[in-house]
Design an enzyme around this catalytic site. Structure first.
Site, PDB file in Angstrom:
ATOM      1  CG  ASP A 176     -53.726  12.872 -26.186  1.00  0.00           C
ATOM      2  OD1 ASP A 176     -53.950  12.115 -27.141  1.00  0.00           O
ATOM      3  OD2 ASP A 176     -53.542  12.462 -25.026  1.00  0.00           O
ATOM      4  CG  HIS A 177     -57.669  11.185 -26.096  1.00  0.00           C
ATOM      5  ND1 HIS A 177     -58.489  10.131 -26.417  1.00  0.00           N
ATOM      6  CD2 HIS A 177     -56.504  10.624 -25.733  1.00  0.00           C
ATOM      7  CE1 HIS A 177     -57.853   8.985 -26.244  1.00  0.00           C
ATOM      8  NE2 HIS A 177     -56.630   9.257 -25.835  1.00  0.00           N
ATOM      9  CD  GLU A 284     -52.322   8.130 -31.971  1.00  0.00           C
ATOM     10  OE1 GLU A 284     -51.121   8.063 -32.328  1.00  0.00           O
ATOM     11  OE2 GLU A 284     -52.715   7.983 -30.806  1.00  0.00           O
ATOM     12  CE  LYS A 326     -56.290   7.096 -18.222  1.00  0.00           C
ATOM     13  NZ  LYS A 326     -55.686   7.525 -19.493  1.00  0.00           N
ATOM     14  CG  HIS A 358     -53.932   5.874 -26.724  1.00  0.00           C
ATOM     15  ND1 HIS A 358     -54.990   6.707 -27.022  1.00  0.00           N
ATOM     16  CD2 HIS A 358     -53.055   6.027 -27.738  1.00  0.00           C
ATOM     17  CE1 HIS A 358     -54.757   7.323 -28.183  1.00  0.00           C
ATOM     18  NE2 HIS A 358     -53.594   6.926 -28.632  1.00  0.00           N
TER      19      HIS A 358
END
Length: 520
Positions: A176-177, A284, A326, A358
């Protein structure tokens, strides 16, 4: 450990003919049992620990790194083995579904990001029969550093959970990321089947602050070949997308789209050919780690330029209108979000990929919209950090004094994480630690501001040491492990809220909260 008793367990399993509901040894975890002809494999729960038990031909049992063995008769050997990499490779060679696979072809996919390595079992039980493909392993490099884990550990932890729960229908692992090539390579070598390319370093947000004259000058300073092509392809043109949507490019749309995003297109193309194609990865691209929302013109330009390079990602994550902070619900005008989401969805459908959402944890207000509008191609949603918050719910209930300590440390040191996250919580708008006691400690997890403080401080809390010893980590995990069933229940309630709204099984946030919210 009584290996002779385990041999007897194997015989009982073989005699059960697939019905393992009444086994005499309750330490044998029934969902994990796999019988291949006369070979038997399962996870044993003993004294709060887990191990693999395998009983097969003596000619092949050497594949396992055993800590104990026993002659099982008829040429078979029973081994007891740790849940490590070598044994994972051995078990996945016998049961390929233990390994992560591509999510390509799955309409609905959900990233879970088990930061602590203890949530995947509960998640798998929840996802059985839901028609959603789970991405169990999903950690960014930053998250790995903050939790003191490795990418391989994250993938292996998820893989063992898959075997333990007998989850045979497929799961994925997301690097991820990732931003740098070495991070992509690290994810691939660790077994990830998907990467999420965070193109932040190639997305030039500063362009959005230029005046019209400065923007025009910078655009026209490009190679004349680029200026001509981009103007010919986009300037004053309107592109029909879907049945009722369109995207129009005026001069500013063209110049901003090129100057902000084209470098990211070039970088994504490089990553695609160097890593995605050779390793058959799901791809992605994240556009969401930016300052300004992705306009429809920006999104269309990005997708169209990828198409010009013969690239169709599996998913793209625009930065949607509103705030996806968040650990709390969506902040913004829901009507506007829906209007703009319709256009973004139409662009995704036009170019053949799905939208990715996200920071999806707790964004319950937008999920009915997403579920209703993304029925053609489906969706991908990413959650992660609220696994930690559900773990803290267990701490607050079972050891409120520890929870109060964790909150005070988080409150006092909040400035440490301000550079890394966008959130509204401050010391000035959050309850002072001295006002928290046993009777109100659970409110820290229901009020947005203290919830964000606790969420963002997870790495600091877990890694804080005094006199070379962890202050909170060991007590935290000891409490969590003692109350794993309670943690599993909290996890499933929390993620069920998200899934029910996405799948239309509940209509509103209030309805799903009433259905699943713990009462304590």
């Amino acid at each position: 450990m009584d290996t002779k008793k385990l041999v007897a367990d194997v015989q009982e399993i073989l005699a059960a003919n697939g019905d393992f509901s009444n086994l005499s040894d309750k330490e044998v975890y029934a969902p994990s049992i796999q019988v291949d002809r006369k070979n038997v494999y399962f996870i044993l729960h003993e004294d709060g620990k887990k191990c693999l038990v395998a009983c097969e031909s003596g000619n092949t049992v050497g594949d396992f790194d055993a800590v104990a063995t026993e002659d099982a008769g008829n040429g078979k050997t029973l081994v007891v083995a740790e849940l490590n990499q070598k044994n994972n490779e051995a078990i996945s060679s016998r049961f390929p579904w233990v390994k992560p696979i591509s999510r390509h072809g799955y309409k609905y996919t959900f990233g879970l990001g088990d930061r602590l390595g203890t949530a995947s079992n509960a998640h798998l039980r929840l996802f059985k029969g839901r028609g959603i493909f789970p991405i169990l392993a999903q950690q960014s490099i930053r998250e790995l550093l903050l939790t003191d884990r490795t990418e391989l550990d994250v993938v292996q932890s998820a893989s063992w959970a898959v075997f333990e729960e007998g989850y045979t229908t497929g799961w994925g692992a997301d690097g991820d990321h990732v931003k740098e090539p070495y991070e992509v390579e690290y994810a691939v070598e660790s077994g990830c089947t998907m990467i999420t390319l965070d193109a932040t370093k190639k997305i030039h947000n500063e362009i959005a602050d230029l005046s019209d004259s400065e923007l025009d000058a910078k655009f026209n300073a490009l190679d004349p070949e680029f200026v001509t092509r981009f103007n010919n392809d986009y300037l004053d043109k309107t592109f029909k997308i879907g049945d009722n949507s369109e995207v129009h490019f005026d001069k500013k749309d063209v110049e901003q789209s090129v100057l902000i995003y084209f470098d990211a297109v070039v970088y994504a193309t490089y990553i695609y050919h160097r890593f995605v194609v050779p390793n058959n990865l799901d791809f992605e691209i994240s556009m969401d780690e930016t300052i300004v929302p992705t306009t429809p013109a920006n999104h269309y330009f990005f997708a169209n330029e990828l198409k010009n390079n013969n690239i169709t990602p599996e998913t793209i994550a625009p930065k949607f209108y509103g705030e996806f902070q968040k650990a709390i619900d969506y902040i913004g005008d829901l009507d506007r979000f829906e209007r703009e989401y319709i256009v973004h969805e139409s662009i995704a459908e036009t170019f053949g990929y799905r939208l990715s959402i996200h920071s999806g944890s707790d964004k319950l207000s937008v999920y009915p919209i997403i579920g209703r509008l993304s029925k053609k191609n489906g969706w991908h949603v990413k959650t992660a950090g609220t696994n930690w918050l559900e773990a803290l719910r267990v701490i607050a209930k079972e050891d409120p004094k520890l929870m109060q300590e964790i909150y005070k440390y988080s409150f006092d040191n909040l400035a440490d994480v301000k550079p890394f996250y966008v959130f509204h919580a401050e010391q000035s708008n959050s309850p002072k630690p001295e006002t928290i006691n046993d009777s109100n400690v659970m409110s820290l997890l229901t009020d947005d501001n203290p919830r964000q403080i606790l969420h963002t401080m997870y790495g600091n809390v877990l890694n804080y040491q005094e006199s070379f010893k962890y202050v909170y980590r060991d007590r935290f995990f000891d409490t969590l492990n003692k109350h794993q069933d309670e943690y599993d229940d909290f996890l499933n309630r929390h993620i069920s809220e998200h899934i029910d709204l996405l799948q239309g099984k509940a209509a509103t946030k209030e309805e799903v909260k009433a259905k699943y919210e713990p009462k304590n």
